[in-house]
Write a protein that holds these residues in place. Structure first.
Motif, mmCIF file in Angstrom:
data_model
loop_
_atom_site.group_PDB
_atom_site.id
_atom_site.type_symbol
_atom_site.label_atom_id
_atom_site.label_comp_id
_atom_site.label_asym_id
_atom_site.label_seq_id
_atom_site.Cartn_x
_atom_site.Cartn_y
_atom_site.Cartn_z
ATOM 1 N N GLU A 159 34.234 61.957 -53.199
ATOM 2 C CA GLU A 159 35.829 61.245 -53.501
ATOM 3 C C GLU A 159 36.043 60.434 -52.276
ATOM 4 N N ARG A 160 35.955 61.087 -51.165
ATOM 5 C CA ARG A 160 36.203 60.288 -49.978
ATOM 6 C C ARG A 160 35.263 59.103 -49.924
ATOM 7 N N LEU A 161 34.103 58.991 -50.297
ATOM 8 C CA LEU A 161 33.530 57.835 -50.109
ATOM 9 C C LEU A 161 33.960 56.889 -51.170
ATOM 10 N N VAL A 162 34.333 57.395 -52.294
ATOM 11 C CA VAL A 162 35.014 56.352 -53.230
ATOM 12 C C VAL A 162 36.405 55.689 -52.656
ATOM 13 N N TRP A 163 36.898 56.384 -52.105
ATOM 14 C CA TRP A 163 38.351 56.227 -51.326
ATOM 15 C C TRP A 163 38.124 54.918 -50.406
ATOM 16 N N GLU A 164 37.236 55.210 -49.403
ATOM 17 C CA GLU A 164 36.911 54.190 -48.339
ATOM 18 C C GLU A 164 36.367 53.010 -48.781
ATOM 19 N N ALA A 165 35.852 52.928 -50.005
ATOM 20 C CA ALA A 165 35.189 51.509 -50.234
ATOM 21 C C ALA A 165 36.184 50.606 -50.468
ATOM 22 N N ASP A 166 35.734 49.230 -50.351
ATOM 23 C CA ASP A 166 36.711 48.208 -50.654
ATOM 24 C C ASP A 166 36.871 48.042 -52.175
ATOM 25 N N THR A 167 35.728 48.064 -52.980
ATOM 26 C CA THR A 167 35.733 47.892 -54.303
ATOM 27 C C THR A 167 34.628 48.984 -54.848
ATOM 28 N N VAL A 168 34.999 49.491 -56.185
ATOM 29 C CA VAL A 168 33.979 50.635 -56.716
ATOM 30 C C VAL A 168 33.641 50.058 -58.187
ATOM 31 N N GLU A 169 32.229 50.276 -58.600
ATOM 32 C CA GLU A 169 32.000 49.842 -59.748
ATOM 33 C C GLU A 169 30.961 50.859 -60.163
ATOM 34 N N VAL A 170 31.202 51.379 -61.471
ATOM 35 C CA VAL A 170 30.095 52.394 -62.041
ATOM 36 C C VAL A 170 29.089 51.522 -63.050
ATOM 37 N N ILE A 171 27.814 51.827 -62.687
ATOM 38 C CA ILE A 171 26.958 51.221 -63.499
ATOM 39 C C ILE A 171 26.457 52.281 -64.952
ATOM 40 N N ASN A 172 26.650 51.456 -66.022
ATOM 41 C CA ASN A 172 26.523 52.535 -67.018
ATOM 42 C C ASN A 172 25.178 52.753 -67.502
ATOM 43 N N ALA A 173 25.083 53.850 -68.465
ATOM 44 C CA ALA A 173 23.809 54.213 -68.978
ATOM 45 C C ALA A 173 23.149 53.190 -69.509
ATOM 46 N N ASP A 174 23.788 52.245 -70.410
ATOM 47 C CA ASP A 174 22.924 51.268 -71.230
ATOM 48 C C ASP A 174 22.295 50.298 -70.191
ATOM 49 N N PHE A 175 22.642 50.116 -69.115
ATOM 50 C CA PHE A 175 22.308 49.020 -68.158
ATOM 51 C C PHE A 175 20.862 49.794 -67.773
ATOM 52 N N LEU A 176 20.904 50.879 -67.453
ATOM 53 C CA LEU A 176 19.922 51.687 -66.941
ATOM 54 C C LEU A 176 18.806 52.005 -67.555
ATOM 55 N N ARG A 177 19.072 52.260 -69.014
ATOM 56 C CA ARG A 177 18.196 52.836 -69.876
ATOM 57 C C ARG A 177 16.949 52.304 -70.072
ATOM 58 N N PRO A 178 16.726 50.731 -70.113
ATOM 59 C CA PRO A 178 15.425 50.299 -70.198
ATOM 60 C C PRO A 178 14.359 50.535 -69.201
ATOM 61 N N PHE A 179 14.994 50.879 -68.238
ATOM 62 C CA PHE A 179 13.956 51.126 -67.058
ATOM 63 C C PHE A 179 13.448 52.544 -66.731
ATOM 64 N N PHE A 180 14.143 53.496 -67.554
ATOM 65 C CA PHE A 180 13.739 54.964 -67.449
ATOM 66 C C PHE A 180 12.972 55.286 -68.706
ATOM 67 N N SER A 181 12.075 56.126 -68.612
ATOM 68 C CA SER A 181 11.440 56.887 -69.896
ATOM 69 C C SER A 181 10.746 58.153 -69.204
ATOM 70 N N ARG A 182 10.561 59.064 -70.025
ATOM 71 C CA ARG A 182 10.175 60.530 -69.790
ATOM 72 C C ARG A 182 8.866 60.514 -69.817
ATOM 73 N N THR A 183 8.406 61.278 -68.749
ATOM 74 C CA THR A 183 6.900 61.371 -68.400
ATOM 75 C C THR A 183 6.108 62.024 -69.550
ATOM 76 N N PRO A 184 5.064 61.565 -70.151
ATOM 77 C CA PRO A 184 4.224 61.987 -71.290
ATOM 78 C C PRO A 184 3.609 63.269 -70.835
ATOM 79 N N GLN A 185 3.964 64.576 -71.738
ATOM 80 C CA GLN A 185 3.674 65.879 -71.407
ATOM 81 C C GLN A 185 2.146 65.977 -71.351
ATOM 82 N N ALA A 186 1.471 66.640 -70.282
ATOM 83 C CA ALA A 186 0.203 66.729 -70.250
ATOM 84 C C ALA A 186 -0.309 67.689 -71.266
ATOM 85 N N VAL A 187 -1.671 67.583 -71.811
ATOM 86 C CA VAL A 187 -2.355 68.384 -72.591
ATOM 87 C C VAL A 187 -2.798 69.587 -72.230
#
Length: 307
Positions: A159-187
């Motif tokens: 919370e203190r970090l949010v207070w001190e920043a000049d502007t705050v932005e939240v990156i939503n999950a849809d923005f990040l989704r194309p770059f993350f994938s689950r690791t295939p399970q090992a046999v």
């Protein structure tokens, strides 16, 4: 809204925070080994997003991550070669905890501001430890724009970090989704496969030396099967202690990075109780044993090491 004044800015990314927060909201993952990240594409997307928010010149992107003994992984080496990207590595201890990363971020943020290298910084982080550095940067006249990752619930930034920043932005999950994938399970391994403890239990001591007969001109070197066994033992130990993800970075082989090859030699000599350096052929056998174990771990065909 884009910043109205032309600026010179830097983007500072706490990779541990970014990956952990994104892994949780996208995949419900608790550990990095549970997912894969297309880091180069993600960095390009973050750079473009920054350009849309701040009108000006990008100094560079600082990418703060950690690695075992600060030896970069293959992925980290690739990232380091990207234009406008500076990789900073802290240490990753045996429990997977990052050490020294926050200190590097604070140091760079303060230095950039003190030397008037930037007028704005984008900080993608969540730790309250960043607050003093944010305050110091602002005291030098630098605007600090805090970015965070959309949390699954509540908040994932101090919370203190949010207070001190000049502007705050939240990156939503849809923005990040194309770059993350689950690791295939090992046999899973066949039930009959013995555990490492069973494999090595009861074997003769790895430090045993072959006898040397009186009157021989040259000292006999260690036997090939014995050295290959040591190579497999070191590989198995590394898989257990360093994790499959880090060992996978060495594939497809069979040439080892110089740093890793030296570590392999040192570990093997500890197991054997004597030096392999007078025996060049033994070093080849050592690598062959190492790769044989690694290839079995990932269900690949066994190759031959390069001298």
């Amino acid at each position: 809204m884009p910043h109205p004044v032309a600026a010179k800015y830097a983007v500072l990314v706490d990779v541990g925070y970014l990956y952990a927060a994104a892994g949780e909201v996208l995949l419900g993952a608790k550990e990095r080994k549970e997912y894969r990240v297309a880091a180069d594409a993600l960095i390009q997307a973050l750079q473009k997003h920054a350009e849309e928010r701040i009108s000006g010149e990008l100094l560079r992107i600082y990418w703060y991550d950690a690695a075992r003994d600060r030896v970069p992984t293959v992925d980290q080496r690739v990232i380091a070669q990207l234009p406008w990207v500076k990789v900073r590595l802290g240490n990753l201890n045996a429990r997977g905890q990052q050490k020294g990363v926050d200190a590097q971020i604070r140091s760079d943020l303060e230095a950039l501001a003190r030397h008037h290298a930037v007028s704005d910084t984008i900080l993608l982080a969540g730790d309250e430890d960043m607050v003093p550095a944010v305050e110091a940067a602002q005291a030098f006249g630098v605007r600090v724009h805090l970015w965070g990752v959309e949390p699954p619930y509540g908040t994932n930034q101090a919370e203190r970090l949010v207070w001190e920043a000049d502007t705050v932005e939240v990156i939503n999950a849809d923005f990040l989704r194309p770059f993350f994938s689950r690791t295939p399970q090992a046999v899973p391994a066949a039930p009959a496969t013995p555990s490492p403890a069973q494999v090595f239990a009861g074997r003769t001591a790895l430090g045993a030396k072959p006898p040397v007969k009186t009157g021989q001109v040259a000292k006999l070197g260690p036997s090939r099967p014995h050295v290959e066994e040591v190579g497999e033992h070191v590989a198995q130990k590394w898989i257990l202690t360093r994790g499959r993800d880090n060992i996978r970075d060495l594939l497809p082989g069979p040439i080892l990075p110089t740093v890793i090859d030296t570590e392999l030699l040192i570990e093997a000599e500890k197991e054997l109780g004597h030096s392999l350096r007078p025996y060049p052929e033994a070093r080849v056998w050592l690598r062959d044993g190492f790769w044989a174990r690694v290839y079995r771990e990932f269900d690949l065909g066994v190759g031959v090491s390069s001298k």
